[in-house]
Scaffold this active site. Structure first.
Site, PDB file in Angstrom:
ATOM      1  CG  HIS A   1      -1.961  -1.059   1.219  1.00 20.04           C
ATOM      2  ND1 HIS A   1      -3.245  -0.899   0.750  1.00 20.04           N
ATOM      3  CD2 HIS A   1      -1.883  -2.344   1.640  1.00 20.04           C
ATOM      4  CE1 HIS A   1      -3.918  -2.029   0.892  1.00 20.04           C
ATOM      5  NE2 HIS A   1      -3.114  -2.932   1.428  1.00 20.04           N
TER       6      HIS A   1
ATOM      7  CG  ASN B   1      -7.918  -4.223   1.047  1.00 22.23           C
ATOM      8  OD1 ASN B   1      -7.221  -3.227   1.228  1.00 22.23           O
ATOM      9  ND2 ASN B   1      -7.440  -5.458   1.110  1.00 22.23           N
TER      10      ASN B   1
HETATM   11 FE1  HDD Z   1      -2.494  -4.832   5.418  1.00 20.56          FE
HETATM   12  C1  HDD Z   1      -1.016  -1.811   5.126  1.00 20.56           C
HETATM   13  C2  HDD Z   1      -5.456  -3.523   4.278  1.00 20.56           C
HETATM   14  C3  HDD Z   1      -3.894  -7.982   5.379  1.00 20.56           C
HETATM   15  C4  HDD Z   1       0.210  -6.020   6.978  1.00 20.56           C
HETATM   16  N1  HDD Z   1      -3.105  -3.027   4.801  1.00 20.56           N
HETATM   17  C5  HDD Z   1      -2.350  -1.888   4.754  1.00 20.56           C
HETATM   18  C6  HDD Z   1      -3.138  -0.802   4.281  1.00 20.56           C
HETATM   19  C7  HDD Z   1      -4.385  -1.287   4.052  1.00 20.56           C
HETATM   20  C8  HDD Z   1      -4.365  -2.685   4.378  1.00 20.56           C
HETATM   21  C9  HDD Z   1      -5.585  -0.509   3.544  1.00 20.56           C
HETATM   22  C10 HDD Z   1      -2.639   0.612   4.066  1.00 20.56           C
HETATM   23  C11 HDD Z   1      -2.994   1.510   5.207  1.00 20.56           C
HETATM   24  C12 HDD Z   1      -2.566   2.911   4.877  1.00 20.56           C
HETATM   25  O1  HDD Z   1      -3.217   3.520   4.024  1.00 20.56           O
HETATM   26  O2  HDD Z   1      -1.584   3.344   5.455  1.00 20.56           O
HETATM   27  N2  HDD Z   1      -4.271  -5.613   4.842  1.00 20.56           N
HETATM   28  C13 HDD Z   1      -5.386  -4.883   4.521  1.00 20.56           C
HETATM   29  C14 HDD Z   1      -6.535  -5.766   4.469  1.00 20.56           C
HETATM   30  C15 HDD Z   1      -6.091  -7.017   4.767  1.00 20.56           C
HETATM   31  C16 HDD Z   1      -4.675  -6.917   5.018  1.00 20.56           C
HETATM   32  C17 HDD Z   1      -7.951  -5.321   4.170  1.00 20.56           C
HETATM   33  C18 HDD Z   1      -6.858  -8.294   4.870  1.00 20.56           C
HETATM   34  C19 HDD Z   1      -8.072  -8.356   5.288  1.00 20.56           C
HETATM   35  N3  HDD Z   1      -1.921  -6.670   6.023  1.00 20.56           N
HETATM   36  C20 HDD Z   1      -2.649  -7.842   5.957  1.00 20.56           C
HETATM   37  C21 HDD Z   1      -1.940  -8.897   6.633  1.00 20.56           C
HETATM   38  C22 HDD Z   1      -0.775  -8.335   7.107  1.00 20.56           C
HETATM   39  C23 HDD Z   1      -0.791  -6.946   6.701  1.00 20.56           C
HETATM   40  C24 HDD Z   1      -2.425 -10.321   6.789  1.00 20.56           C
HETATM   41  C25 HDD Z   1       0.334  -8.965   7.889  1.00 20.56           C
HETATM   42  C26 HDD Z   1       0.240 -10.032   8.618  1.00 20.56           C
HETATM   43  N4  HDD Z   1      -0.691  -4.066   5.874  1.00 20.56           N
HETATM   44  C27 HDD Z   1       0.254  -4.734   6.560  1.00 20.56           C
HETATM   45  C28 HDD Z   1       1.457  -3.879   6.918  1.00 20.56           C
HETATM   46  C29 HDD Z   1       1.038  -2.500   6.333  1.00 20.56           C
HETATM   47  C30 HDD Z   1      -0.296  -2.795   5.710  1.00 20.56           C
HETATM   48  C31 HDD Z   1       2.777  -4.431   6.453  1.00 20.56           C
HETATM   49  C32 HDD Z   1       2.031  -1.810   5.419  1.00 20.56           C
HETATM   50  C33 HDD Z   1       2.107  -0.394   5.888  1.00 20.56           C
HETATM   51  C34 HDD Z   1       1.324  -0.340   7.091  1.00 20.56           C
HETATM   52  O3  HDD Z   1       0.820  -1.581   7.367  1.00 20.56           O
HETATM   53  O4  HDD Z   1       1.142   0.629   7.780  1.00 20.56           O
HETATM   54  O5  HDD Z   1       1.640  -3.806   8.283  1.00 20.56           O
END
Ligand code: HDD
Length: 718
Positions: free
Chosen positions: A82, A155
């Site tokens: 993202h 999402n």
């Molecule tokens: Fe995630 C970012 C949505 C599964 C780990 N995720 C991130 C963002 C969104 C989502 C919208 C961006 C937020 C922003 O605008 O800063 N992610 C989802 C959705 C998931 C999902 C809807 C499943 C239902 N994500 C998911 C899993 C993991 C992560 C299973 C890890 C185990 N996601 C992350 C992260 C991020 C992230 C690596 C990257 C940057 C941040 O968090 O702040 O921690």
């Protein structure tokens, strides 16, 4: 320079203030001197301090060193996923108290406006990638409530690729550019993604969504949002219910087409970002209704899927979505980095009354977000970055770490204490204290998947079966495109095998398009869990979804192709009507400048064929009347291309009077007489004296967005 300090809570009966004017940490340069970081006034910033006019620069030049050092360190790590996003401020208001379902304070009183900050994003691309790639869109909302921050990190797709968060690194590595050459950027059309999903069939449902038109939104204002996981709502009496969160766009759902999005990615990589920014600037605020699907705890096991499985949705036909409030995005950020980049969403930011479940994807997310911010934002104090600060004051014994920008006072930095009079006190229920839902838990430790998570195909089938015929064709073509980019034949074959478990006819059509033998039967017949389900869900289709809002032209862009001799009078009538409806109208000609309209009117032209970006930048094309203008346009290849391409992309095209001359010169084959009024396959024509009738038909056509029936005509070039 103002010193940053904590914001004081300002609460009124109706608005929780997160207003720019009340935030002391905002730097306001108007009427100030340039200073160094130490507030030393600076008189000259264009030349370094030198030993003589042509001499070497001096190391004592603290201004040079400070300026360059700060520049050298401007970048922070982009988000792992993202990375590309854009955001807006706004507010949320509940329609009526939800006390029956939840004790969350911001869901009690319709007069309270809770500030929000929403960041939309793509998942796979780097920060500088294009907006209109085929991808899932992030839809993350931070609610700054009177009881602290609640983050709904969702999402635009209601399910996910994997069932357990431990697979997230594998999935992300597979979809991101390949490790040796870092290609392709922001695209799932490559071997490693399809290799992974072909071996991980739980991803098939979400793959169908990713291949659908949902992955190509026309605008952030035209897409749904989903909390994905099953949450728990808990009321004051401690009664809990399961809940799925939805965002329903007030303007309805619309998408772009594949050929178009690829061209936009080159012509305007900021397409969705620009649309969000500009719509807020002109007061056309994106709005979304919050929807809830509420499921009684006793009904947990009644469905043909496990509520804890994030690769499954709850069909709206089984559990209706209740619309409980509205979010309006009405303010653009002042600074991209300070707000959009530094905002830190955490799935673990919850308020009392909204609780988690045992969904194993959610459980991993509860850890991951907090953890990721430590590296991304350089330490544990990211919650005091202005955009992340909650409205109520923060009081606790957390201390130190990089970038501490609050100055704690007092001696007691531990609990319990007496020398600080026991402060801060422990909060009670009345104070909004977070109370975990007392879910009974017992079991033996296992590293295994529950059998109730085993059916990976039934809902993928439901999705495919619920598409309208044009949406199904788009889905098939998207799969053909993506698999056509896969270089290893064994991966393509394995994917077709997986597709055969979803829908044999669908798999056969995809296979035929990529030169593979069509499967005759499912590779592995699916056994669904017994329980409630549906065979079709119109709510999954963009076209057939129920409760569609009334069509609107607000926010739509119309290109008017003009040349000298254009009939200025009828154009003025149509243009005024379109603009009154909230559409934006650009006059496009061979060059920027003016054209001479009929009746000696001079019309200002602000876009040329070259600078407009072409038809892909518009939702509809209008060719006004005027014989001389139409003849000129008919001799311009660019004008003909405009029309052909818009036709190919199924967009409304209007021609008034002689404007039809250009349509005839193009390849869209309009056989009608120039003065005949009518609408055919989204091509609207009218006599010159019928501008009003034309406007009505043309407006309706723009509201319809696209005319898919044209897709059958493969002879049109684009
Ligand atoms: Fe995630 C970012 C949505 C599964 C780990 N995720 C991130 C963002 C969104 C989502 C919208 C961006 C937020 C922003 O605008 O800063 N992610 C989802 C959705 C998931 C999902 C809807 C499943 C239902 N994500 C998911 C899993 C993991 C992560 C299973 C890890 C185990 N996601 C992350 C992260 C991020 C992230 C690596 C990257 C940057 C941040 O968090 O702040 O921690």
């Amino acid at each position: 320079m103002k010193r940053p300090r904590s914001r004081t809570t300002k609460k009124t009966t109706t608005t929780l203030s997160k207003d720019a004017a009340l935030e002391p940490f905002r730097e306001r340069p108007e009427g100030t001197f340039l200073t160094s970081d130490q507030a030393i006034p600076i008189a000259q910033t264009d030349d370094s301090l030198k030993a003589g006019l042509r001499g070497p620069s001096l190391i004592e030049d603290f201004h040079l060193r400070e300026k360059i050092t700060r520049f050298d360190h401007e970048r922070i790590p982009e988000r792992v996923v993202h990375a590309r996003g854009s955001a807006a401020h706004g507010f949320f208001q509940v329609y009526e108290s939800l006390a029956k379902y939840t004790r969350a304070g911001f869901l009690q009183d319709p007069s309270v406006k809770t500030p929000v900050f929403v960041r939309f994003s793509t998942v796979g691309g780097s920060r500088g990638s294009a907006d209109t790639v085929r991808d899932v869109r992030g839809f993350a909302t931070k609610f700054y409530t009177a009881e602290g921050n609640f983050d709904l990190v969702g999402n635009n797709i209601p399910v996910f690729f994997i069932q357990d968060g431990i697979k997230f690194p594998d999935f992300v590595h597979a979809v991101k550019p390949e490790p040796d050459h870092e290609m392709p950027q922001a695209s799932s059309a490559h071997d490693s993604f399809w290799d992974f999903v072909s071996l991980q069939p739980e991803s098939m449902h979400m793959v169908m969504w990713l291949m659908s038109d949902r992955a190509l939104p026309r605008s952030y204002a035209n897409m749904e949002g989903f909390g994905v996981h099953t949450f728990r709502l808990v009321n004051e009496r401690g009664q809990a219910r399961f809940c799925k969160f939805h965002w329903k766009p007030v303007k309805g759902m619309f998408s772009l087409v594949w050929d178009e999005v690829q061209k936009i990615a080159g012509k305007d990589p900021d397409f969705n970002r620009r649309d969000l920014w500009e719509s807020i600037e002109r007061g056309d605020f994106p709005e979304y209704e919050l929807g809830l699907q509420i499921i009684e705890e006793r009904d947990e096991d009644k469905f043909a899927f496990d509520l804890l499985d994030p690769t499954k949705l709850v069909p709206e036909e089984l559990v209706p979505v209740i619309r409980v409030g509205k979010m309006t995005l009405d303010r653009n950020p002042d600074n991209f980095f300070a707000e959009t980049e530094q905002v830190a969403f955490c799935v673990s930011n919850l308020v009392s009354g909204i609780d988690v479940t045992n969904d194993p994807l959610m459980q991993a997310r509860l850890f991951s977000y907090l953890d990721t911010q430590l590296t991304r934002l350089g330490g544990p104090n990211f919650a005091t970055i202005p955009i992340n600060r909650p409205i109520p004051m923060v009081h606790n014994h957390q201390q130190d770490g990089f970038h501490r920008d609050v100055i704690p006072t007092g001696k007691a930095n531990y609990h319990p204490n007496s020398i600080g009079n026991g402060c801060p006190f422990l909060a009670g229920a009345k104070d909004g204290a977070f109370r975990h839902f007392p879910q009974p838990v017992e079991g033996v430790k296992v590293r295994q998947r529950a059998p109730s998570f085993a059916d990976h195909f039934s809902q993928a089938t439901l999705f495919v079966e619920s598409m309208s015929p044009p949406e199904r064709i788009h889905l098939i073509k998207a799969c053909q495109f993506e698999l056509g980019k896969v270089t290893r034949p064994e991966i393509r074959a394995r994917v077709i095998e997986q597709f055969s478990n979803i829908d044999v006819a669908f798999a056969a059509e995809v296979a035929t398009g990529i030169g593979l033998p069509p499967p005759k039967k499912a590779a592995r017949p699916v056994t669904a869990k017994p329980g409630k389900s549906v065979d079709r869900s119109p709510a999954l289709s963009l076209e057939e979804t129920p409760n569609k809002p009334a069509p609107t032209i607000a926010g739509r862009k119309v290109a008017v192709l003009v040349a000298d001799g254009v009939d200025a009078a009828s154009l003025a009538t149509v243009k005024a009507a379109l603009e009154n409806g909230g559409a934006m109208v650009d006059l496009v000609a061979k060059t920027i400048g003016t054209v001479a309209g009929s009746n000696n009117k001079t019309l200002v032209v602000e876009k040329s064929y070259l600078t407009s970006g072409g038809s892909v930048m518009y939702d509809a094309i209008l060719v006004p009347g005027g014989a001389a203008a139409a003849e000129t346009l008919a001799s311009h290849g660019d004008a003909k291309h405009f029309v052909n391409e818009a036709y190919k992309h199924c967009k409304p095209i209007g021609a008034i009077g002689d404007g039809i001359v250009l349509l005839r010169a193009s390849q869209i084959g309009v056989a009608r007489d120039s003065y005949e009024d009518g609408v055919e396959r989204g091509v609207v024509t009218a006599a010159p004296n019928n501008a009003r009738g034309f406007t009505k038909d043309f407006t309706a056509a723009i509201g319809q967005h696209r005319f898919w029936v044209r897709e059958a005509d493969e002879s049109i070039p684009a």
